[in-house]
Design an enzyme around this catalytic site. Structure first.
Site, mmCIF file in Angstrom:
data_model
loop_
_atom_site.group_PDB
_atom_site.id
_atom_site.type_symbol
_atom_site.label_atom_id
_atom_site.label_comp_id
_atom_site.label_asym_id
_atom_site.label_seq_id
_atom_site.Cartn_x
_atom_site.Cartn_y
_atom_site.Cartn_z
ATOM 1 C CG LEU A 107 -54.665 -9.170 12.210
ATOM 2 C CD1 LEU A 107 -55.927 -8.888 13.008
ATOM 3 C CD2 LEU A 107 -53.496 -9.613 13.198
ATOM 4 N NE ARG A 145 -51.733 3.293 29.547
ATOM 5 C CZ ARG A 145 -51.440 4.492 29.202
ATOM 6 N NH1 ARG A 145 -52.352 5.443 28.925
ATOM 7 N NH2 ARG A 145 -50.219 5.144 29.409
ATOM 8 N NE ARG A 151 -37.870 4.535 29.889
ATOM 9 C CZ ARG A 151 -38.970 4.600 30.059
ATOM 10 N NH1 ARG A 151 -39.088 4.289 31.595
ATOM 11 N NH2 ARG A 151 -39.948 4.666 29.261
ATOM 12 C CD GLU A 164 -68.016 -2.187 26.554
ATOM 13 O OE1 GLU A 164 -67.669 -2.249 27.859
ATOM 14 O OE2 GLU A 164 -68.978 -1.740 26.054
ATOM 15 C CG ASP A 172 -47.813 2.326 29.607
ATOM 16 O OD1 ASP A 172 -46.726 2.784 29.251
ATOM 17 O OD2 ASP A 172 -48.643 3.398 30.280
ATOM 18 C CG HIS A 198 -38.647 0.299 24.579
ATOM 19 N ND1 HIS A 198 -39.951 0.474 25.209
ATOM 20 C CD2 HIS A 198 -37.928 1.455 24.939
ATOM 21 C CE1 HIS A 198 -40.007 1.647 25.599
ATOM 22 N NE2 HIS A 198 -38.690 2.326 25.536
ATOM 23 N NE ARG A 203 -51.094 8.244 31.759
ATOM 24 C CZ ARG A 203 -50.819 8.193 33.106
ATOM 25 N NH1 ARG A 203 -51.385 8.176 34.109
ATOM 26 N NH2 ARG A 203 -49.541 7.688 32.966
ATOM 27 C CG LEU A 204 -58.507 7.033 26.776
ATOM 28 C CD1 LEU A 204 -59.645 7.807 25.944
ATOM 29 C CD2 LEU A 204 -58.529 5.669 26.344
ATOM 30 C CB SER A 205 -51.440 8.311 26.831
ATOM 31 O OG SER A 205 -51.550 7.976 28.177
#
Ligand code: IPE
Ligand code: IPE
Ligand code: MG
Length: 245
Positions: free
Chosen positions: A136, A193, A38, A212, A25, A42, A199-201
């Site tokens: 991975l 985050r 913006r 964790e 984020d 990105h 927050r988890l959004s």
């Protein structure tokens, strides 16, 4: 840990989180701070994706799940959405060969239905070309929403019951796990985050039950390998009790 850029930190290589999930984020604010549009944020964020993927691979993380586009992000201006939908293609064009060499397996979680063909084609190609890889697992959460994912699972389970393939009494946590997009992956051990939001959004609400959580003030384009290792270092000093003592 010696030798890598995580210097100063001593990571316990026997206690690396198997699965790390990241809510990437702050791209927009990063750009705004620089007087840029913006979408420049990105673009810059894509470099961080490359860097953090390598950093995770270097220390033996098994799965890295990156939140790239949420089911709520369609609310954004059309141009921004279009730009975000083009990024997987661009990212994979420049990175796929290296990912193949690094033995990375690319996957996607999310609702494929509303995604444009050019986005899905890029993802399918990457999945196809890396499906034999054993290193991975790099999971992109694209058009992902945890509630949407759970509703999808519930509908599938209800259908199984209706078809008499499953007894209601036999619906368990394992059944849910089988029908979520993360099927086959362990729950994240660590959630990161960036950007100061706490927050988890709508991200992995089921899977994060005992993860964790680690938050950083840094905007995603400025997030570094060092900080990533700092998060893991702190993770290693936490006591996970799962409700026990
Ligand atoms: C994260 O950065 C990327 C996506 C959600 C696609 P944002 O675009 O949310 O950046 P901010 O939060 O507006 O700064
Ligand atoms: C979460 O970030 C989604 C992604 C990182 C893809 P948002 O920027 O969309 O979340 P909110 O709106 O701040 O909760
Ligand atoms: Mg945001």
């Amino acid at each position: 840990m010696q030798g890598k850029e995580g210097e100063g930190l001593s990571l316990d290589l026997d206690n690396i989180p198997q699965h790390i999930a990241i809510i990437m984020d702050g791209n927009g604010r990063w750009a705004k701070k620089r007087g840029l549009p913006r979408v420049a944020g990105h673009r810059a964020g894509m470099k961080t994706v490359k860097e953090i993927t390598r950093a995770a691979d270097d220390i033996g993380v098994k799965a890295l799940t990156l939140y790239a586009f949420s089911t709520e992000n369609w609310k954004r201006p059309k141009d921004e959405v279009e730009y975000l939908m083009r990024l997987p293609q661009e990212y994979l064009l420049s990175e796929l060969n290296e990912l193949i060499e690094q033995n990375v397996q690319v996957r996607m979680l999310g609702n494929k239905d509303q995604l444009p063909d050019y986005t899905m084609n890029a993802v399918f190609e990457a999945q196809e070309k890396t499906k034999q890889n054993t290193g991975l697992v790099l999971n992109f959460a694209l058009n992902y929403g945890s509630r949407d994912e759970m509703l999808h699972a519930i509908r599938c389970i209800a259908q199984e019951v209706k078809n008499d393939n499953l007894d209601i009494q036999d619906i368990s946590e394992q059944t849910m796990n089988q029908y979520l997009f993360t099927e086959g992956l362990p729950d994240p051990d660590l959630l990161i985050r960036t950007s100061g939001e706490v927050r988890l959004s709508n991200f992995m609400l089921w899977q994060l039950a005992y993860s964790e959580l680690w938050f950083s003030e840094v905007y995603w384009p400025d997030f570094t390998r060092e900080e990533f290792y700092q998060a893991i270092f702190e993770y290693q000093h936490r006591s996970r009790r799962y409700g026990g003592v």
